[in-house]
Scaffold this motif. Structure first.
Motif, short mmCIF file in Angstrom:
data_model
loop_
_atom_site.label_atom_id
_atom_site.label_comp_id
_atom_site.label_asym_id
_atom_site.label_seq_id
_atom_site.Cartn_x
_atom_site.Cartn_y
_atom_site.Cartn_z
N UNK A 65 -1.29 0.01 -10.44
CA UNK A 65 -2.43 0.62 -9.77
C UNK A 65 -3.68 -0.23 -9.82
N UNK A 66 -3.79 -1.09 -10.86
CA UNK A 66 -4.96 -1.96 -10.99
C UNK A 66 -4.85 -3.23 -10.15
N UNK A 67 -3.67 -3.49 -9.61
CA UNK A 67 -3.47 -4.71 -8.82
C UNK A 67 -4.07 -4.56 -7.43
N UNK A 68 -4.40 -5.67 -6.77
CA UNK A 68 -4.78 -5.60 -5.35
C UNK A 68 -3.66 -4.97 -4.54
N UNK A 69 -3.99 -4.28 -3.48
CA UNK A 69 -2.99 -3.54 -2.70
C UNK A 69 -1.86 -4.44 -2.21
N UNK A 70 -2.17 -5.68 -1.85
CA UNK A 70 -1.15 -6.59 -1.33
C UNK A 70 -0.11 -6.94 -2.39
N UNK A 71 -0.48 -6.85 -3.67
CA UNK A 71 0.44 -7.21 -4.76
C UNK A 71 1.24 -6.02 -5.29
N UNK A 72 0.80 -4.81 -4.98
CA UNK A 72 1.44 -3.63 -5.56
C UNK A 72 2.91 -3.51 -5.16
N UNK A 73 3.19 -3.75 -3.89
CA UNK A 73 4.57 -3.65 -3.42
C UNK A 73 5.44 -4.72 -4.06
N UNK A 74 4.91 -5.94 -4.20
CA UNK A 74 5.68 -7.03 -4.81
C UNK A 74 6.02 -6.68 -6.26
N UNK A 75 5.03 -6.18 -7.01
CA UNK A 75 5.25 -5.82 -8.41
C UNK A 75 6.25 -4.68 -8.52
N UNK A 76 6.15 -3.72 -7.62
CA UNK A 76 7.04 -2.56 -7.68
C UNK A 76 8.49 -2.96 -7.42
N UNK B 56 -1.84 5.21 -4.47
CA UNK B 56 -0.89 4.10 -4.56
C UNK B 56 0.49 4.53 -4.07
N UNK B 57 0.91 5.75 -4.37
CA UNK B 57 2.19 6.25 -3.88
C UNK B 57 2.23 6.23 -2.36
N UNK B 58 1.17 6.72 -1.74
CA UNK B 58 1.14 6.77 -0.29
C UNK B 58 1.14 5.36 0.30
N UNK B 59 0.38 4.45 -0.32
CA UNK B 59 0.32 3.08 0.16
C UNK B 59 1.69 2.41 0.10
N UNK C 5 11.10 -3.97 -10.23
CA UNK C 5 11.71 -2.97 -11.11
C UNK C 5 13.10 -2.61 -10.61
N UNK C 6 14.00 -2.29 -11.56
CA UNK C 6 15.30 -1.78 -11.14
C UNK C 6 15.14 -0.35 -10.64
N UNK C 7 16.16 0.18 -9.97
CA UNK C 7 16.03 1.45 -9.27
C UNK C 7 15.67 2.60 -10.22
N UNK C 8 16.33 2.67 -11.37
CA UNK C 8 16.07 3.76 -12.31
C UNK C 8 14.64 3.72 -12.82
N UNK C 9 14.20 2.52 -13.20
CA UNK C 9 12.84 2.38 -13.71
C UNK C 9 11.82 2.61 -12.61
N UNK C 10 12.15 2.20 -11.40
CA UNK C 10 11.23 2.36 -10.28
C UNK C 10 10.91 3.83 -10.03
N UNK C 11 11.91 4.69 -10.16
CA UNK C 11 11.70 6.12 -9.95
C UNK C 11 10.74 6.68 -11.00
N UNK C 12 10.95 6.31 -12.27
CA UNK C 12 10.06 6.78 -13.35
C UNK C 12 8.64 6.28 -13.14
N UNK C 13 8.50 5.01 -12.78
CA UNK C 13 7.17 4.43 -12.57
C UNK C 13 6.48 5.10 -11.39
N UNK C 14 7.23 5.32 -10.31
CA UNK C 14 6.64 5.89 -9.10
C UNK C 14 6.03 7.27 -9.37
N UNK C 15 6.69 8.07 -10.22
CA UNK C 15 6.18 9.41 -10.53
C UNK C 15 4.85 9.35 -11.28
N UNK C 16 4.58 8.24 -11.96
CA UNK C 16 3.34 8.11 -12.73
C UNK C 16 2.21 7.46 -11.93
N UNK C 17 2.50 6.93 -10.75
CA UNK C 17 1.46 6.31 -9.94
C UNK C 17 0.52 7.37 -9.38
N UNK C 18 -0.76 7.00 -9.16
CA UNK C 18 -1.66 7.94 -8.51
C UNK C 18 -1.25 8.08 -7.05
#
Length: 465
Positions: A53-64, A83-86, A67-80
């Motif tokens: 969430x602290x990254x520039x918007x252009x980098x958020x998708x790259x960082x996400x 950022x989720x909508x973006x 992550x592997x699929x299982x971890x990505x789901x857990x992380x996504x639930x914690x995003x504001x």
């Protein structure tokens, strides 16, 4: 754990998040994707979410995408939600389905509340039938109610099932149930009849049935209960989860303690904003458009502007008195400022007491009387100090009559402010209005207008006008 240790741990978490975010940005800038991926491996999902969430918007998708699929789901639930909508707008269709379909139904419903209707409709149509049904169930309830925040992922069983069979079932369902510490016992029509804790399950004989060890006196909530009341129930009984039933008392879901913590934080934030006459509407204030911020804040500022006009008119009507004893004007800000502070103090403790149910056994009259006595004591102490101070001021020319007038006025205004500050929250609650939002501006209005009237009335009487 000591208070200092808690503070230090909190500081350490913030330092870790900042460190991860800065290192992650540096690695992504250098296109070191493997290094960035290795950096995130030992980090908790909630910390990864904050770092992304602290990254520039252009980098958020790259960082996400690192992550592997299982971890990505857990992380996504914690995003504001921003950022989720973006991210959703950047995902390919299958990526969206892989993540949203695996989210908890209550988290998914909250996400859908923030997304455009067209996006929600498209995603819903592509969810699995089970997840679509679960999400539609929650979206069918009103916002800010138990039905909207509950999850249908709970563990239930019939009373004639043995503990051994229940444990085997728990093992197979542990990955799909949000919480397995309670097993809810239902009849053939899904009516809630009892509850068994995991502790009871493992400390009794395996051959016993759930019906033999269950607690039949179950604390439950209904789907239409306000989420703030839900939080109070969980807090009162120290539950990890509370069952939710419909009008026919059929079990339809549970509300878990992690959701309750979010509710408490949200409601506290709204009350704090409201005490300052600021409407938050649940948004992050510092991420809200400035024009929207101004629009939300201007309403009560206009009320206060109008109030000051009335106060100015009252002062203007005392032109003769002020012309003869000009020093009286010097004490007006002191009196209405002190009264406003005392009234705000009283309203703050009463509003907090209403929120926590601390006042339910006292009664309205007793609370107001108690605050009036407190105001009198404050007024007496401040009034005596003010008399001495006003007498010694050079501009008062050692006029004891003026000093006494100011002191007596402060005493009267202190009592008035305490009564207004403690009484208005009860009045607004009776009128089905938000006490926190309404009390502040109205207290300022009452204290400013009535305080000036009291001051000049006392001055006119004491000084012989």
């Amino acid at each position: 754990m000591t208070e200092n240790q808690i503070i230090n741990n909190k500081d350490s978490r913030h330092e870790l998040r900042d460190l991860v975010a800065s290192q992650l940005k540096l690695m992504l800038d250098a296109n070191n994707l493997q290094g960035a991926k290795s950096l995130l491996i030992p980090v908790q999902p909630v910390d990864i979410a904050e770092a992304i969430g602290d990254l520039p918007e252009a980098m958020q998708l790259i960082a996400f995408r690192l992550l592997n699929k299982t971890e990505a789901i857990d992380v996504y639930e914690h995003l504001d939600y921003t950022t989720q909508q973006s991210l959703i707008e950047e995902f390919k269709r299958q990526d969206v389905l892989d993540i949203v379909d695996k989210m908890s139904p209550d988290d998914r419903a909250r996400l859908f509340d923030e997304l455009p209707a067209s996006v929600v409709k498209r995603i819903l149509a592509q969810l699995s039938p089970e997840e679509r049904q679960a999400t539609n169930l929650l979206l069918g309830y009103e916002e800010n109610t138990a039905g909207r925040i509950m999850t249908p992922e709970y563990t239930s069983s019939k009373a004639n099932i043995t503990l051994e069979e229940t444990l085997n079932r728990l093992r197979s369902h542990a990955t799909i149930s949000e919480l397995i510490y309670y097993i809810y016992v239902t009849d053939e029509s899904r009516h809630l009849t009892g509850v068994v804790s995991l502790k009871d399950l493992v400390t009794h004989e395996p051959q016993q049935t759930l019906g033999e060890i269950m607690k039949s006196d179950v604390i439950y909530i209904k789907t239409d209960m306000d989420q703030e009341e839900v939080a109070k129930v969980v807090q009162r009984y120290d539950f990890l989860a509370v069952p939710v039933v419909d009008r026919e008392l059929r079990l339809v879901g549970i509300v878990t303690v992690d959701d309750v913590i979010d509710i408490i934080e949200k409601e506290a934030t709204e009350d704090i904003y409201a005490l300052g006459a600021v409407q938050s509407d649940g948004d992050n204030y510092f991420e809200t458009n400035l024009f929207t911020v101004a629009r939300r804040r201007v309403t009560w500022l206009l009320v206060l502007l109008f109030t000051n006009t009335i106060t100015g008119s009252i002062i203007g009507g005392q032109e003769e008195l002020l012309t003869r004893i000009t020093v009286l004007a010097a004490f007006i800000p002191l009196l209405i400022g002190s009264g406003g502070n005392i009234g705000t103090q009283s309203s703050t403790v009463v509003i907090r007491g209403l929120s926590t149910d601390e006042l339910k056994d006292l009664g309205v009259g007793k609370v107001i009387f108690r605050e009036a006595i407190a105001g009198a004591l404050l007024g007496l102490g401040l009034g005596l100090i003010t008399i001495l101070w006003a007498y010694l001021l050079p501009q008062s020319q050692r006029n004891l009559t003026v000093a006494v007038t100011v002191g007596i006025s402060l005493m009267a205004i202190s009592i008035l402010a305490s009564i207004a500050g403690s009484g208005l929250p009860f009045l607004f609650k009776l009128l089905k209005l938000d006490p926190a939002l309404m009390s502040g501006p109205f207290i300022s209005t009452a204290v400013d207008v009535l305080g000036v009237l009291i001051y000049f009335s006392i001055a006119g009487y004491v000084l012989g006008f």
